[in-house]
Write an enzyme that holds these catalytic residues in place. Structure first.
Site, PDB file in Angstrom:
ATOM      1  N   ARG A 128      47.371  43.685 -65.272  1.00  0.00           N
ATOM      2  CA  ARG A 128      46.836  44.417 -64.117  1.00  0.00           C
ATOM      3  C   ARG A 128      47.667  45.664 -63.806  1.00  0.00           C
ATOM      4  NH1 ARG A 128      45.303  40.279 -59.500  1.00  0.00           N
ATOM      5  NH2 ARG A 128      44.231  42.145 -58.750  1.00  0.00           N
ATOM      6  N   SER A 173      42.428  50.176 -51.301  1.00  0.00           N
ATOM      7  CA  SER A 173      43.223  49.001 -51.648  1.00  0.00           C
ATOM      8  C   SER A 173      44.146  48.594 -50.509  1.00  0.00           C
ATOM      9  CB  SER A 173      44.058  49.278 -52.904  1.00  0.00           C
ATOM     10  OG  SER A 173      45.013  48.242 -53.071  1.00  0.00           O
ATOM     11  N   GLN A 175      46.225  46.271 -50.799  1.00  0.00           N
ATOM     12  CA  GLN A 175      47.534  45.972 -51.385  1.00  0.00           C
ATOM     13  C   GLN A 175      48.390  47.223 -51.444  1.00  0.00           C
ATOM     14  OE1 GLN A 175      46.638  44.003 -55.090  1.00  0.00           O
ATOM     15  NE2 GLN A 175      46.113  42.092 -54.057  1.00  0.00           N
ATOM     16  N   ASP A 326      36.313  40.403 -52.941  1.00  0.00           N
ATOM     17  CA  ASP A 326      36.620  39.177 -53.697  1.00  0.00           C
ATOM     18  C   ASP A 326      35.417  38.234 -53.802  1.00  0.00           C
ATOM     19  OD1 ASP A 326      39.232  39.994 -54.113  1.00  0.00           O
ATOM     20  OD2 ASP A 326      39.981  38.976 -52.318  1.00  0.00           O
ATOM     21  N   ARG A 402      38.359  32.724 -59.119  1.00  0.00           N
ATOM     22  CA  ARG A 402      37.032  32.968 -58.524  1.00  0.00           C
ATOM     23  C   ARG A 402      35.909  32.911 -59.570  1.00  0.00           C
ATOM     24  NH1 ARG A 402      39.015  34.125 -53.433  1.00  0.00           N
ATOM     25  NH2 ARG A 402      40.637  35.698 -53.387  1.00  0.00           N
TER      26      ARG A 402
END
Ligand code: S3P
Length: 442
Positions: A128, A173, A175, A326, A402
């Site tokens: 990632r 984002s 994050q 998500d 997920r």
């Protein structure tokens, strides 16, 4: 971090799903509650903490940097913080397992402390992109030594005092936003994040709750300017973590697609930056009702009841994406069983989650008989009109919790069920998922 041996499981309908369940604590809020408690001076208490592998990776990392973190009961944790500026040099590499949130937020914390830390992770996390946090954090003076492509393993050499930054987010984002704000905690002056597209605001809410000086201004274009006064002092808190709306989406979609079902999920976080999935399901005709709406730990919470519904295809506006980012995997499952066409776009970010979720969902849904077209930035799905899909295939979960849970849900409305090659990644966010599904099927 989870066991190396894959654990396959098959999922098929055993009739209607019925009952009332509670899902584990919100993952985003759980991470942040441990991080901020570990930086407060004194003892904080957290209840309802998600005890999944991702959050446990955050706990282990904060311990390795000096905080005292103890489990006192189910979901109950006690944390003694070291104070902002007090993080210690970790002796070993910080193993982030599968967790992108732990990695990116902790990179922010380390950046403004006079310590260095090496971050490692599993095969999924190691693919990632971390450049998105390396770029703004480098502006503070921190140094990064990353693997090719800005990936893990990577080393952060923090700097104290760091330089405060004003950073406009190039990707939507939470994050990245949070990494910059967390770096700002131990930085003199004002750190600013400019956010053109709103993303989950748990960091802002919790930073304010811990007593920092944080202001948010929304300009005429709807862009948010979030400013944090650095060298902050965090006051210990008592935090109750609401249920995770992302986890609740799995039993709710399962109820919507399985004839005769009625499922209530209690104590679900309803922060408007997270509830896009519910709005879109309602736009498809889902029968959802909300009860017992209240505020818990500064976050809105409700009990949601879902009844089996005749869903219709819709076009999902791309600006809804950040508030359901998500939930697209399980949303695609609902779309594959709706009447008519569902179109999604603007979802490039799904390609850099725990897996390439556009590619894996398209391939998996096709393998169980759905009509799916994969585009560069979204899926176009022609639904079955409520008819069960063929099923029978084995789906690769590719270290993505997920993906595994979405196909477990799909199995509830397939003629031949669905097998997931490895369900062990589910433990990162929802350790009780299989037991919950079995309980609802009784
Ligand atoms: C998260 C933010 C989102 C989300 C992830 C958790 C967070 O990621 O997908 O599961 O807790 O801040 P991005 O900020 O990369 O979109």
């Amino acid at each position: 971090m989870h066991s190396a041996s894959p654990r396959p499981a098959s999922f098929a309908s055993h009739g209607p799903l019925r009952g009332s369940v509670k899902v584990p604590g919100d993952k985003s809020i759980s991470h942040r509650s441990l991080m901020l408690s570990a930086l407060a001076v004194g003892e904080s208490r957290v209840s309802g903490l998600l005890e999944g592998e991702d959050v446990l990776a955050t706990a282990a990392a904060m311990r390795a940097m000096g905080a005292t973190i103890e489990r006192t009961g189910e979901g109950e944790w006690r944390i003694h913080g070291v104070g902002v500026g007090g993080l210690l040099q970790p002796q070993n590499a910080l193993d982030m397992g599968n967790s992108g949130t732990s990695t990116r937020l902790l990179m922010g914390l380390v950046a403004s402390h006079a310590i260095s830390a090496t971050f490692i992770g599993d095969a999924s996390l190691s693919k990632r992109p971390m450049g998105r946090v390396i770029e703004p954090l480098s502006l503070t003076g921190a140094e990064f030594n990353a693997s090719p492509g800005g990936r893990l393993p990577l080393m952060v050499r923090g700097i104290c005092p760091a330089v405060p930054v004003s950073y406009r987010l190039p990707v939507a984002s939470a994050q990245v936003k949070s990494a910059v704000l967390l770096a700002g905690l131990n930085t003199p002056g004002i750190t600013e994040v400019i956010e053109p597209v709103p993303t989950r605001d748990h960091s802002e809410r919790m930073l304010a709750g811990f007593g920092t000086k944080l202001s948010i201004e929304t300009d005429a274009q709807g862009t948010r300017h979030i400013r944090l006064v650095g060298e902050a002092e965090l006051k210990p808190q008592t935090i109750e973590v609401p249920g995770d709306p992302s986890s609740a989406a799995f039993p709710i979609v399962a109820a919507l697609i399985t004839p005769g079902s009625e499922v209530t999920v209690t104590h679900v976080g309803m922060n408007p930056t997270r509830t896009g999935i519910y709005k879109m399901l309602e736009a498809m005709g889902a029968d959802l009702t909300y009860a017992n709406e209240r505020i818990v730990g500064g976050e809105p919470v409700a009990d949601i009841t879902a009844r089996h519904s005749a869903l219709k295809g819709i076009e999902v506006p791309p600006d809804v994406a950040p508030s359901m980012i998500d939930e697209f995997p399980v949303f695609f499952v609902a779309a594959s069983m709706a009447q008519g066409r569902t179109t999604t776009s603007g979802l490039d970010e799904l390609r850099v989650k725990e897996s390439d979720r556009l590619a894996l969902m398209a391939a998996g849904l096709k393998a169980i008989g759905a009509a799916v077209e994969e585009r560069a930035d979204g899926l176009v799905i022609d639904g079955s009109g409520g008819e069960p899909l063929e099923g029978g295939a084995t789906i690769a979960s590719a270290l993505d919790h997920r993906i595994a849970m979405s196909f477990a849900v799909a199995g509830q409305n397939c003629y031949n069920g669905v097998t997931v090659d490895d369900v062990s990644p589910i433990a990162t966010s929802f350790p009780t998922f299989e037991a919950m599904l079995a309980e609802l099927a009784q």
